[in-house]
Design an enzyme around this catalytic site. Structure first.
Site, short mmCIF file in Angstrom:
data_model
loop_
_atom_site.label_atom_id
_atom_site.label_comp_id
_atom_site.label_asym_id
_atom_site.label_seq_id
_atom_site.Cartn_x
_atom_site.Cartn_y
_atom_site.Cartn_z
N HIS A 35 -13.72 10.06 -2.58
CA HIS A 35 -12.68 9.51 -1.70
C HIS A 35 -12.24 10.71 -0.85
O HIS A 35 -11.51 11.57 -1.31
CB HIS A 35 -11.55 8.96 -2.57
N HIS A 89 -15.81 4.65 1.56
CA HIS A 89 -15.09 4.13 2.74
C HIS A 89 -14.94 5.09 3.91
O HIS A 89 -13.85 5.52 4.25
CB HIS A 89 -13.73 3.56 2.33
N ASP A 145 -14.42 -2.20 -1.20
CA ASP A 145 -13.13 -1.58 -1.57
C ASP A 145 -12.09 -2.67 -1.86
O ASP A 145 -10.92 -2.55 -1.48
CB ASP A 145 -12.63 -0.61 -0.50
N ASN A 169 -9.78 3.80 -11.36
CA ASN A 169 -8.32 4.02 -11.28
C ASN A 169 -7.53 2.89 -11.94
O ASN A 169 -6.65 2.27 -11.34
CB ASN A 169 -7.86 4.25 -9.84
N ASP A 188 -11.71 7.88 -7.09
CA ASP A 188 -11.23 7.08 -5.95
C ASP A 188 -9.76 6.67 -6.08
O ASP A 188 -9.30 6.26 -7.14
CB ASP A 188 -12.09 5.84 -5.77
N GLY A 246 -4.30 -1.09 0.40
CA GLY A 246 -5.44 -1.81 -0.13
C GLY A 246 -5.47 -3.27 0.28
O GLY A 246 -4.41 -3.86 0.51
N1 LIG Z 1 -8.28 1.53 -0.63
C1 LIG Z 1 -7.01 1.46 -0.93
O1 LIG Z 1 -6.18 1.39 -0.02
N2 LIG Z 1 -6.59 1.42 -2.19
C2 LIG Z 1 -7.37 1.56 -3.38
C3 LIG Z 1 -7.74 2.97 -3.69
C4 LIG Z 1 -8.77 3.55 -2.77
O2 LIG Z 1 -9.86 2.99 -2.57
O3 LIG Z 1 -8.52 4.62 -2.22
C5 LIG Z 1 -6.61 0.94 -4.54
O4 LIG Z 1 -6.96 1.20 -5.69
O5 LIG Z 1 -5.70 0.16 -4.27
ZN LIG Z 2 -10.54 5.26 -1.93
#
Ligand SMILES: NC(=O)N[C@@H](CC(=O)O)C(=O)O
Ligand SMILES: [Zn+2]
Length: 421
Positions: free
Chosen positions: A172, A225, A298, A85, A145, A317
């Site tokens: 995801h 996750h 993650d 991403n 993801d 994240g």
């Molecule tokens: N985990 C998150 O909260 N964010 C992730 C994206 C993801 O893993 O879904 C990101 O790219 O910031």
């Molecule tokens: Zn994710």
């Protein structure tokens, strides 16, 4: 360069003198080896992360392949799988090759790009999976993801497609219709705070669907996750039936709960959201009994303006690479065989990263390893992290376990707790 790791304990066994030469574990003493005093230190196979966000290309203000590689090496990692991403999305051979090349240039960990499942992560049209697989980046894991591959027909096609080259779809798991406007875990706390909830069933429903699809077409599925007790039960049943499914959990879902949202500090906003104490207990048990195969970070760096704002505007994240092993050590204690399996051996197998997750007691094993001081503790200081971002949920916490050194193919990437090149 040759090294002697003097008095090192491999996975908690009696201390030995371990020689490294020409990139591999040597079966015999090597003259002129640089001596590293490893008294009291544990050697683990270099950690492997199947879920890292490096943000390059596109958001180099939050992280670059180089800064993320530094964070990874300091966290004991020798390989990380870079999520797709980015901007542009890693959905073509050109972009995955660019990320792979940047990883080689940084030279601190093996950066294995993950390819997007759909063009632009938009969930409409399958990306060029075959072109990414046959590119120099040799992509084996594909993931949208950040978004769920919600269309079941597209998910089925992708699962079928990657079978030809033993690829895996990393999902995801989030049914988007059930999480519209969601800000945190749906439960008692979200009700109290008046925030829109992200129900556990939004994850569980997709995992249930996907294990059935994977079973139907005989393909490999990996679940990103995993965050709920119900997901663990779906996975347990699927594995008992022999479905080719693997799953990961993050360090933060093994430690933190939704109660932390009560302070409205967006550092605790993450996707999937922090869940309840009973979910945490079920996830820990699943790591112990192997229903969850892997602990993955993650690692999701975000720039200050995207994180230090009102909860509802903040990006989800958290950082993970530099704190993963200490968190896992604080959760499970010094169960070194377990830690090595869930953080190195199993992730290397899932990602197809030969040379990682090897047996350090065998001469000839590639010297990808990390040395941990389990007796040392440290206080997490966001300003002291190598990541370009600061969004760690552990600021000020005292954690056990200091990563003293990391070796990638026999070359030190970290020595004395500092990047060595
Ligand atoms: N985990 C998150 O909260 N964010 C992730 C994206 C993801 O893993 O879904 C990101 O790219 O910031
Ligand atoms: Zn994710």
């Amino acid at each position: 360069m040759a090294y002697l790791l003097k008095g090192v304990s491999i996975l908690g066994a009696a201390p030995v003198d371990l020689y490294i030469e020409k990139g591999v574990i040597s079966g015999k003493p090597v003259d002129g080896a640089t001596v590293v005093d490893a008294t009291g230190l544990i050697a683990l196979p270099g950690l492997v992360d199947v879920h890292t966000h490096l943000r390059e290309p596109g958001r180099e203000d939050a992280e670059t392949v180089e800064t993320g590689s530094r964070a990874a090496a300091l966290g004991g990692y020798t390989a990380v799988c870079a999520m797709a991403n980015t901007s542009p999305v890693a959905d073509t051979a050109g972009v995955v090759e660019q990320v792979w090349r940047l990883g080689r240039e940084a030279g601190l960990v093996d950066v294995q790009p993950i390819g997007a499942v759909t063009v632009g992560l938009a969930g409409k049209q399958m990306a060029e999976l075959g072109a990414m697989a046959t590119s120099a980046a040799n992509v084996r894991i594909f993931s949208d993801d950040g978004f769920c591959v919600a269309d079941p027909k597209l998910m089925r096609r992708a699962l079928e497609y990657v079978k030809a080259f033993d690829g895996v779809i990393a999902q995801h798991a989030e049914e988007p219709r059930l999480t519209e406007g969601a800000q945190m875990h749906e439960g008692e706390v979200s009700t109290r705070l008046g925030l829109t909830g992200w129900p556990a069933v939004a994850e569980e429903a997709i995992i249930a669907r996907d294990v059935l699809l994977a079973e139907h077409v005989g393909s490999r599925l990996h679940v990103c996750h995993v965050s709920t007790a119900g997901s663990v039960e779906v996975l347990r049943q699927a594995k008992a039936r022999g479905v080719r499914v693997t799953a990961e959990v993050t360090p933060h879902h093994l430690l933190l709960t939704d109660e932390l949202a009560a302070g409205y500090d967006p550092v605790f906003k993450v996707n999937p959201p922090l869940r309840t104490a009973s979910d945490v207990a079920a996830l820990r048990q699943a790591v112990l009994d192997g229903v969850i195969d892997v602990v993955a970070t993650d690692h999701a760096p975000h720039a200050v303006q995207d994180k230090e704002c009102e909860w509802s505007y903040a990006r989800p994240g958290m950082l993970g690479l530099e704190t993963a092993l200490p968190i896992v050590l604080s959760v499970f204690g010094p169960q070194w065989d377990l830690i090595a399996d869930r953080m190195s051996i199993a992730p290397a197998r899932i990602a197809g990263l030969d040379g990682h997750g090897g047996d350090l007691t065998q001469a000839g094993t590639p010297a990808n390893l990390t040395l941990v001081d389990p007796a040392a503790s440290w206080v997490v200081d966001p300003a002291g992290l190598a990541s370009r971002s600061r969004n760690t949920p552990y600021a000020g916490m005292t954690l056990p376990g200091r990563i003293v050194a990391t070796f990638l193919r026999g070359e030190a990437t970290v020595l004395d707790g500092k990047v060595a090149k």
